[in-house]
Design a protein around this motif. Structure first.
Motif, mmCIF file in Angstrom:
data_model
loop_
_atom_site.group_PDB
_atom_site.id
_atom_site.type_symbol
_atom_site.label_atom_id
_atom_site.label_comp_id
_atom_site.label_asym_id
_atom_site.label_seq_id
_atom_site.Cartn_x
_atom_site.Cartn_y
_atom_site.Cartn_z
ATOM 1 N N ALA A 140 0.828 -1.205 0.000
ATOM 2 C CA ALA A 140 0.000 0.000 0.000
ATOM 3 C C ALA A 140 0.860 1.251 0.000
ATOM 4 C CB ALA A 140 -0.919 -0.010 1.220
ATOM 5 N N ARG A 141 2.006 1.186 0.689
ATOM 6 C CA ARG A 141 2.891 2.352 0.749
ATOM 7 C C ARG A 141 3.389 2.722 -0.649
ATOM 8 N NH1 ARG A 141 7.392 0.427 3.542
ATOM 9 N NH2 ARG A 141 5.998 0.269 5.332
ATOM 10 N N ILE A 142 3.751 1.731 -1.453
ATOM 11 C CA ILE A 142 4.218 1.980 -2.820
ATOM 12 C C ILE A 142 3.123 2.637 -3.641
ATOM 13 C CG2 ILE A 142 5.006 0.862 -4.946
ATOM 14 C CD1 ILE A 142 6.243 -1.320 -3.131
ATOM 15 N N GLU A 143 1.901 2.092 -3.524
ATOM 16 C CA GLU A 143 0.759 2.610 -4.281
ATOM 17 C C GLU A 143 0.462 4.069 -3.931
ATOM 18 O OE1 GLU A 143 -2.405 3.601 -6.266
ATOM 19 O OE2 GLU A 143 -1.301 1.778 -6.646
ATOM 20 N N ILE A 144 0.385 4.357 -2.625
ATOM 21 C CA ILE A 144 0.011 5.700 -2.197
ATOM 22 C C ILE A 144 1.127 6.691 -2.490
ATOM 23 C CG2 ILE A 144 -0.598 7.084 -0.174
ATOM 24 C CD1 ILE A 144 -1.938 4.528 0.950
ATOM 25 N N ASP A 145 2.362 6.269 -2.341
ATOM 26 C CA ASP A 145 3.481 7.157 -2.661
ATOM 27 C C ASP A 145 3.444 7.566 -4.126
ATOM 28 O OD1 ASP A 145 6.277 8.247 -1.867
ATOM 29 O OD2 ASP A 145 6.662 7.079 -3.673
ATOM 30 N N ALA A 146 3.151 6.627 -5.015
ATOM 31 C CA ALA A 146 3.063 6.937 -6.444
ATOM 32 C C ALA A 146 1.945 7.927 -6.721
ATOM 33 C CB ALA A 146 2.854 5.654 -7.249
ATOM 34 N N MET A 147 0.805 7.754 -6.069
ATOM 35 C CA MET A 147 -0.325 8.652 -6.268
ATOM 36 C C MET A 147 -0.001 10.068 -5.783
ATOM 37 S SD MET A 147 -3.959 8.750 -4.294
ATOM 38 C CE MET A 147 -3.070 9.553 -2.937
ATOM 39 N N SER A 162 -19.223 2.214 -1.161
ATOM 40 C CA SER A 162 -19.614 3.584 -1.507
ATOM 41 C C SER A 162 -20.488 3.590 -2.750
ATOM 42 C CB SER A 162 -18.381 4.468 -1.724
ATOM 43 O OG SER A 162 -17.831 4.270 -3.012
ATOM 44 N N GLU A 163 -21.214 4.701 -2.913
ATOM 45 C CA GLU A 163 -22.058 4.868 -4.101
ATOM 46 C C GLU A 163 -21.228 5.184 -5.330
ATOM 47 O OE1 GLU A 163 -25.507 7.238 -4.178
ATOM 48 O OE2 GLU A 163 -26.300 6.494 -2.275
ATOM 49 N N GLY A 164 -20.162 5.949 -5.155
ATOM 50 C CA GLY A 164 -19.334 6.362 -6.280
ATOM 51 C C GLY A 164 -18.146 5.448 -6.490
ATOM 52 N N GLY A 165 -17.341 5.801 -7.498
ATOM 53 C CA GLY A 165 -16.110 5.056 -7.773
ATOM 54 C C GLY A 165 -16.300 3.989 -8.825
ATOM 55 N N GLY A 166 -15.198 3.338 -9.155
ATOM 56 C CA GLY A 166 -15.226 2.294 -10.176
ATOM 57 C C GLY A 166 -14.014 1.395 -10.053
ATOM 58 N N ALA A 167 -13.984 0.369 -10.865
ATOM 59 C CA ALA A 167 -12.961 -0.665 -10.736
ATOM 60 C C ALA A 167 -11.570 -0.201 -11.128
ATOM 61 C CB ALA A 167 -13.354 -1.877 -11.574
ATOM 62 N N THR A 168 -11.450 0.906 -11.878
ATOM 63 C CA THR A 168 -10.152 1.255 -12.463
ATOM 64 C C THR A 168 -9.536 2.523 -11.887
ATOM 65 O OG1 THR A 168 -11.212 2.513 -14.238
ATOM 66 C CG2 THR A 168 -10.822 0.172 -14.627
ATOM 67 N N ASP A 169 -10.209 3.213 -10.967
ATOM 68 C CA ASP A 169 -9.659 4.481 -10.491
ATOM 69 C C ASP A 169 -8.617 4.246 -9.398
ATOM 70 O OD1 ASP A 169 -11.159 3.903 -8.256
ATOM 71 O OD2 ASP A 169 -12.740 5.343 -8.713
ATOM 72 N N HIS A 170 -7.968 5.344 -8.964
ATOM 73 C CA HIS A 170 -6.908 5.236 -7.961
ATOM 74 C C HIS A 170 -7.429 4.660 -6.654
ATOM 75 C CE1 HIS A 170 -3.291 6.827 -9.726
ATOM 76 N NE2 HIS A 170 -3.920 7.883 -10.186
ATOM 77 N N THR A 171 -8.650 5.049 -6.278
ATOM 78 C CA THR A 171 -9.210 4.538 -5.030
ATOM 79 C C THR A 171 -9.288 3.023 -5.051
ATOM 80 O OG1 THR A 171 -10.515 6.558 -4.726
ATOM 81 C CG2 THR A 171 -11.214 4.596 -3.513
ATOM 82 N N ALA A 172 -9.764 2.474 -6.155
ATOM 83 C CA ALA A 172 -9.880 1.017 -6.275
ATOM 84 C C ALA A 172 -8.516 0.350 -6.178
ATOM 85 C CB ALA A 172 -10.561 0.664 -7.598
ATOM 86 N N ILE A 173 -7.538 0.919 -6.875
ATOM 87 C CA ILE A 173 -6.193 0.342 -6.858
ATOM 88 C C ILE A 173 -5.621 0.353 -5.441
ATOM 89 C CG2 ILE A 173 -3.830 0.612 -7.696
ATOM 90 C CD1 ILE A 173 -5.037 1.791 -10.259
ATOM 91 N N MET A 174 -5.866 1.453 -4.728
ATOM 92 C CA MET A 174 -5.323 1.580 -3.378
ATOM 93 C C MET A 174 -6.012 0.634 -2.402
ATOM 94 S SD MET A 174 -4.868 5.682 -3.345
ATOM 95 C CE MET A 174 -4.487 5.759 -1.617
ATOM 96 N N LEU A 175 -7.334 0.498 -2.521
ATOM 97 C CA LEU A 175 -8.045 -0.426 -1.642
ATOM 98 C C LEU A 175 -7.568 -1.856 -1.862
ATOM 99 C CD1 LEU A 175 -11.626 1.109 -1.871
ATOM 100 C CD2 LEU A 175 -10.121 1.105 0.139
ATOM 101 N N ALA A 179 -8.690 7.008 1.025
ATOM 102 C CA ALA A 179 -8.119 5.668 1.133
ATOM 103 C C ALA A 179 -6.751 5.702 1.799
ATOM 104 C CB ALA A 179 -8.020 5.026 -0.247
ATOM 105 N N ALA A 180 -6.032 6.822 1.611
ATOM 106 C CA ALA A 180 -4.686 6.930 2.177
ATOM 107 C C ALA A 180 -4.692 6.937 3.696
ATOM 108 C CB ALA A 180 -4.003 8.196 1.656
ATOM 109 N N VAL A 181 -5.817 7.311 4.316
ATOM 110 C CA VAL A 181 -5.864 7.359 5.788
ATOM 111 C C VAL A 181 -6.715 6.226 6.363
ATOM 112 C CG1 VAL A 181 -5.433 9.830 5.886
ATOM 113 C CG2 VAL A 181 -7.789 9.018 5.714
ATOM 114 N N ILE A 182 -7.113 5.283 5.531
ATOM 115 C CA ILE A 182 -7.852 4.121 6.027
ATOM 116 C C ILE A 182 -6.874 3.130 6.654
ATOM 117 C CG2 ILE A 182 -9.098 2.046 5.276
ATOM 118 C CD1 ILE A 182 -10.615 3.785 3.303
#
Length: 588
Positions: free
Chosen positions: A70-77, A192-205, A179-182
C-alpha cells in the motif's frame, strides 16, 4: 433484508456493522468576477496550493504505518498530485484566468480542472484498453481540484478516526486521499455509491487488501448507522439486515476464504514448476507503478511488459529525459534485481492521438485505417527525437537494475537495424556526458505482432536479443478481425490453427537462434491456453498480475506429458471452434 449490487473491487467477505462517513459539501462555485484584485486572488491560490502540498506531505508521513504494498501505491499517487500542483498546466491556466478574466481563485480552479478532466477522460471511439488509464487521469484532475477548492473555501476534509473498529465504512464517495488514511487493521470493509474498478481509489483499496465494493446504486437510501451488512468484495454484492440463512452462507464463505488465503500465501512462495520438474517463468504486464504491489503479492518473477504510454499524457508537458529517467529508475529499483522489460512508445492506431495532434504529427490521422499504417516502431523511426529521449532515459535507469528494451510492431529487419543505430548513438552520447554505462547494453528485443514478423522471425531474431509474442495484435492481424469490436465473439480467438502455426514457427526460430521468447497478451492469462503453449515448447509467459495465481496453480498441477498430449491433439484439429472446446475441456 435488502440486496444491492455494486462493483467488486477488493476480494473478501465481511459481516459487520455499518458506520456512515458523511462529507460536508462544497458551496456552489460560479464563474463571476472577484471583488478582490487579480493579485490578491493569485495570492489566495498560491496559498491554497502551498497548503495542499503541506497536507500531501503530512499524508506521506502516515505511510510508514501502512503495509509495504500500500505504501508503494500511495506514494506513487501522491507524487502525481504533487506534480500537478507545481507549474502544471492546471496551475498555469488558473493563473492566466485570474490575470485575464478577473475571476475568483475558486472559479479559475473549477473551470480549468473541468476542462482538463474532460480532455483526459475517456473519449468517443477510444480503444477499450485505454479507457482504464483515461478514467484514472480524469480522477487525478478532479481530486487535486477538490483539495484546492476545500482549502480555498475553508470546507474541512472528513476524517475516519472516529469510525468504530471492525465496522464497514459507508460513504457516498471514497477518494484516493480518503483511502490513504484508512487503517486496514481497524476498518473491516469499504462500500460507496461512487467510484469504479479502475480508479486510484480502487487500486489503493486492493493494495491495502481491504474488502471493498464501489459504485453501489442507492446505497445511502437503504443503509443506516449500525445496520448489519454483508459485503462480498468479489461479487460486488451487498446485503443489508440479512436473514439467518444468508448469514450462515456468508459465514461459510468467510471460512472458505480463510482457507483460500492460506493457499495463495503458500503458492506465492512455491516455484512455478510442472509436476514433472520443468520450471515455467511467470512475468507480469503493467502500465503504472500503482500495479507493483499486486505484482509482488502474486509472486511475479519480473515485468515482462511495461507499457510506457502513461508517461505521455497529453494534459501534461511532454516528459523530458530526466522526468522519464526518474520514473523508470524508481520502478526498476522496486523490482529488486528482477527483470523489467520496458516497451518503448506504442503510439498509433487509436493510441495517443491527442498527444500526436499536439506535437503536430499527422502520420496516423491521414490514414483510413490507422491500425494498418504508421504505428509503433514505424512511427518512432519517423520521429527519432522522441525515441532517442526515451532510450537515453531507459539506458540511464539500467544502472539501477536489470532492464530489457522491447520494440513494438516490428515487421522488417531494417527497422531493428535503424533502431539499434539510434540505441548505440544514445549510449555514446550518454558516455560523453559522463554516464558510466555497462559495456554490454541492456538487451534489445522485438514484439512479434504481425504475420510478417512471425513468418520472417528467423531473419528478425538474428538482430534481436529476445522475442515477445504479442498474441492480442497477432490474432487481430492474422484473422482480419478488429479485437476492440469483436473481443468475446467467435471470430476473435487466439485458439485458431493458423495462429498456433505462426506461434510455433516463431518459437522454432527463436530456439534455433538460442534467443529467449515470451508470450505476452491475453493468451498468457488463460491457464488452459498456457498448458497448450507449454506443450508447444514455450516456457515464459507475461500476463496481468491478477492472473498470476490461477496460472501458477494450473502449472503446478500439470505434467509436461499432459501438455504435450494437449498440443498434439490440438494440432490435429482444423476447426477453431473444436480447438477452443478441446482447450476449454482440458483439466476439467
Amino acid at each position: 433484508m435488502i440486496i444491492l449490487q455494486g462493483t467488486g473491487i477488493s476480494a473478501g467477505v465481511v459481516i459487520a456493522r455499518a458506520s456512515l462517513a458523511r462529507e460536508r459539501p462544497l458551496p456552489v462555485i460560479e464563474a463571476h468576477p472577484s471583488q478582490l484584485s487579480a493579485e490578491a486572488e493569485r495570492t489566495r491560490l498560491d496559498q491554497a496550493i502551498a497548503l495542499t502540498l503541506k497536507q500531501l506531505k503530512k499524508l506521506r508521513g502516515k505511510l510508514d504505518s501502512l503495509p509495504d504494498e500500500a505504501r508503494i501505491e500511495i506514494d506513487a499517487m501522491l507524487t502525481v498530485y504533487e506534480r500537478m500542483l507545481t507549474q502544471s498546466r492546471l496551475v498555469r491556466a488558473a493563473h492566466q484566468r485570474l490575470a485575464e478574466e478577473g475571476l475568483t481563485a475558486e472559479a479559475a480552479v473549477q473551470l480549468e480542472s473541468d476542462i482538463l478532466a474532460a480532455r483526459a477522460g475517456p473519449q468517443p471511439g477510444m480503444p477499450e484498453e485505454e479507457i482504464e488509464g483515461a478514467r484514472r487521469r480524469e480522477g487525478e484532475f478532479r481530486e487535486v481540484a477538490r483539495r484546492l477548492l476545500r482549502n480555498l473555501t475553508g470546507v474541512s476534509f472528513r476524517a475516519f478516526s472516529d469510525t468504530p473498529s471492525g465496522s464497514v465504512l459507508v460513504a457516498e464517495q471514497i477518494r484516493p486521499a480518503d483511502a490513504a488514511v484508512i487503517d486496514p487493521n481497524r476498518i473491516a470493509a469499504v462500500i460507496s455509491e461512487g467510484g469504479g474498478a479502475t480508479d486510484h481509489t480502487a487500486i489503493m483499496l486492493r493494495a491495502l487488501t481491504v474488502p471493498a465494493v464501489l459504485a453501489v446504486p442507492q446505497l445511502a437510501e437503504h443503509v443506516e448507522e449500525g445496520s448489519l451488512v454483508i459485503v462480498d468484495g468479489s461479487s460486488g454484492r451487498i446485503v443489508i439486515n440479512p436473514d439467518s440463512a444468508t448469514l450462515d452462507e456468508a459465514r461459510s464463505a468467510m471460512a472458505e476464504e480463510a482457507r483460500e488465503r492460506k493457499g495463495i500465501g503458500r503458492l506465492r512462495r512455491l516455484p512455478s514448476r510442472l509436476v514433472s520438474g520443468e520450471d515455467i517463468e511467470l512475468l507480469a504486464n503493467i502500465e503504472l507503478a500503482n500495479e507493483l504491489p499486486l505484482l509482488h503479492r502474486n509472486g511475479a518473477a519480473g515485468i515482462g511488459l511495461l507499457r510506457t504510454e502513461f508517461l505521455f499524457d497529453e494534459s501534461e508537458p511532454l516528459p523530458d529525459e530526466d522526468g522519464q529517467y526518474e520514473i523508470y529508475a524508481r520502478l526498476v529499483a522496486d523490482m529488486d534485481e528482477m527483470v523489467t522489460t520496458i516497451r518503448v512508445l506504442d503510439w498509433g492506431g487509436e493510441k495517443g492521438l491527442a498527444r500526436l495532434r499536439q506535437l503536430g504529427i499527422h502520420d496516423t490521422q491521414e490514414e483510413e485505417n490507422p491500425a494498418l499504417g504508421v504505428r509503433g516502431l514505424r512511427l518512432l523511426l519517423r520521429h527519432p527525437e522522441i525515441l532517442e529521449t526515451q532510450l537515453c532515459a531507459i539506458l540511464r535507469a539500467s544502472l539501477v537494475g536489470k532492464i530489457r528494451v522491447l520494440l513494438p510492431m516490428v515487421s522488417a529487419v531494417n527497422e531493428i537495424q535503424a533502431t539499434r543505430q539510434i540505441y548505440e548513438r544514445c549510449a555514446r552520447r550518454l558516455r560523453r556526458r559522463g554516464v558510466k554505462l555497462p559495456n554490454e547494453l541492456p538487451p534489445l528485443g522485438i514484439m512479434i505482432e504481425t504475420p510478417a514478423a512471425a513468418l520472417t522471425a528467423g531473419a528478425l531474431v538474428r538482430h534481436a536479443e529476445f522475442l515477445a509474442l504479442g498474441t492480442n495484435d497477432l490474432t487481430m492481424y492474422t484473422l482480419a478481425v478488429d479485437r476492440s469490436s469483436a473481443m468475446g465473439s467467435d471470430l476473435y480467438t487466439a485458439l485458431h490453427p493458423g495462429l498456433l502455426k505462426l506461434l510455433r514457427f516463431s518459437l522454432d526460430e527463436a530456439l534455433r537462434a538460442h534467443r529467449p521468447i515470451c508470450v505476452c497478451g491475453e493468451m498468457a492469462a488463460d491457464s488452459r491456453s498456457v498448458a497448450l503453449l507449454i506443450g508447444m515448447g514455450l516456457r515464459s509467459f507475461s500476463m496481468s498480475a491478477a492472473s498470476l495465481p490461477a496460472v501458477k496453480r494450473m502449472i503446478r498441477s500439470l505434467s509436461l506429458e499432459a501438455c504435450d498430449d494437449l498440443y498434439r491433439r490440438a494440432m490435429l484439429l482444423e476447426d477453431p471452434i473444436e480447438l477452443t472446446q478441446l482447450v476449454r475441456d482440458f483439466a476439467h
